[in-house]
Enzyme design. Structure first.
Site, PDB file in Angstrom:
ATOM      1  N   PRO A  29      -8.367  45.695 -33.807  1.00  0.00           N
ATOM      2  CA  PRO A  29      -9.146  44.940 -34.794  1.00  0.00           C
ATOM      3  C   PRO A  29     -10.051  45.868 -35.596  1.00  0.00           C
ATOM      4  O   PRO A  29     -10.702  46.753 -35.042  1.00  0.00           O
ATOM      5  CB  PRO A  29      -9.972  43.979 -33.931  1.00  0.00           C
ATOM      6  CG  PRO A  29      -9.238  43.891 -32.637  1.00  0.00           C
ATOM      7  CD  PRO A  29      -8.599  45.222 -32.439  1.00  0.00           C
ATOM      8  N   GLU A  30     -10.065  45.676 -36.904  1.00  0.00           N
ATOM      9  CA  GLU A  30     -10.919  46.464 -37.782  1.00  0.00           C
ATOM     10  C   GLU A  30     -12.111  45.609 -38.208  1.00  0.00           C
ATOM     11  O   GLU A  30     -12.310  44.496 -37.721  1.00  0.00           O
ATOM     12  CB  GLU A  30     -10.109  46.960 -38.976  1.00  0.00           C
ATOM     13  CG  GLU A  30      -8.941  47.859 -38.580  1.00  0.00           C
ATOM     14  CD  GLU A  30      -8.137  48.353 -39.775  1.00  0.00           C
ATOM     15  OE1 GLU A  30      -8.711  48.518 -40.865  1.00  0.00           O
ATOM     16  OE2 GLU A  30      -6.917  48.576 -39.609  1.00  0.00           O
TER      17      GLU A  30
ATOM     18  N   HIS B 106      -4.677  38.111 -18.031  1.00  0.00           N
ATOM     19  CA  HIS B 106      -5.463  39.085 -18.791  1.00  0.00           C
ATOM     20  C   HIS B 106      -6.862  38.591 -19.149  1.00  0.00           C
ATOM     21  O   HIS B 106      -7.559  39.242 -19.923  1.00  0.00           O
ATOM     22  CB  HIS B 106      -4.742  39.545 -20.063  1.00  0.00           C
ATOM     23  CG  HIS B 106      -3.338  40.019 -19.822  1.00  0.00           C
ATOM     24  ND1 HIS B 106      -3.035  40.999 -18.892  1.00  0.00           N
ATOM     25  CD2 HIS B 106      -2.158  39.643 -20.388  1.00  0.00           C
ATOM     26  CE1 HIS B 106      -1.723  41.210 -18.893  1.00  0.00           C
ATOM     27  NE2 HIS B 106      -1.171  40.399 -19.776  1.00  0.00           N
TER      28      HIS B 106
END
Length: 279
Positions: free
Chosen positions: A2-3, A96
């Site tokens: 993710p940016e 997860h």
């Protein structure tokens, strides 16, 4: 990974839902992420209140009462998910899921990370003093990221512009997707050296970076692989990409007859127009 727009989207989503809520308890399912989850986290955060949520570069910060802060980095595949409506004992957690915060109002904040490259830290301080933030450059949407600043960084640089912009010490939060799109928007080849970018090009590049980031945030970020909003929804900026992932397609710039080419720069895929993005 993710940016900036994806992390900003998550920040906005969290603010809408968990701002001001109290953490009733926390449960660690798996502690060995990129860095181990602090051993005393569950005890310390109990009954603390979430006072604010901010972003710095690709990090999320939760300001808590008693001057504590939680710092999240989502790595390659991390997600922060909001879940509603079930009591602690009834919750069926997903594969997860590594860390769960149980908040007032039967609300849960869940850290899910398939690859476990992300991490969470707990500090007794404000996030702005977090040690990993000390060497990060200015925010690209802030006033300090301007023509004067970038010109000084580029003036004598022998590095290519793509690597410069992806250097977190130069500018915060940019990654492969948005650097690719910003360079396309400013008609600059990713391989052009910093010292060969003139004042006009630098000005156009600053404008392009800010424009691309604002547009990406308005579309909820880019969902190519793992990114989801806090409610599990996709972002939609992938539908607006002009260069990234468009190999062998015609350039979408009006009147340009070029084609998008793919090369590798420092091991990363780079996409650019063979005609309108000048070296």
């Amino acid at each position: 990974m993710p940016e900036l727009p994806e992390i900003e989207t998550i920040k906005i989503g969290l603010r809408e839902i968990i701002f001001g809520r109290q953490i009733l308890s926390a449960r660690v399912i798996r502690r060995d992420l990129r860095f181990p989850i602090p051993k005393n986290l569950e005890k310390i955060v109990r009954n603390l209140k979430i006072l604010n949520i901010e972003r710095r570069s690709k990090y999320l910060s939760l300001y808590l009462s008693n001057n504590f802060s939680l710092i999240f980095h989502l790595g390659m595949s991390g997600k922060l998910i909001i879940s509603f409506g079930k009591d602690n004992e009834e919750q069926q957690f997903q594969k997860h899921d590594h860390l769960i915060f149980f908040l007032e109002g039967k609300t849960k904040l869940i850290l899910n990370d398939a690859r476990r490259f992300g991490y969470v830290d707990l500090i007794k301080d404000k996030p702005e003093f977090y040690h990993r933030f000390s060497h990060i450059g200015p925010e690209p949407l802030g006033k300090n990221f301007n023509n004067t600043y970038l010109e000084a960084k580029l003036k004598n640089s022998e590095r290519n512009i793509k690597n410069i912009l992806m250097d977190q010490k130069i500018v915060a939060g940019l990654g492969n997707i948005y650097v690719t799109e910003a360079l396309w928007g400013s008609k600059i080849s990713p391989s052009r050296l910093g010292k060969n970018i003139n004042q006009v090009d630098c000005k156009n590049l600053i404008k392009s970076i800010k424009k691309v980031l604002k547009k990406a945030i308005s579309y909820g970020g880019t969902s190519l692989k793992d990114f989801r909003k806090v409610g599990g929804e996709f972002g939609y900026f992938q539908n607006k990409l002009n260069a990234y992932g468009k190999e062998k397609k015609k350039c979408s710039r009006i009147k340009c007859q070029g084609e998008i080419s793919k090369v590798f720069i420092s091991g990363r895929s780079s996409f650019f127009c063979t005609i309108c993005q000048k070296k």
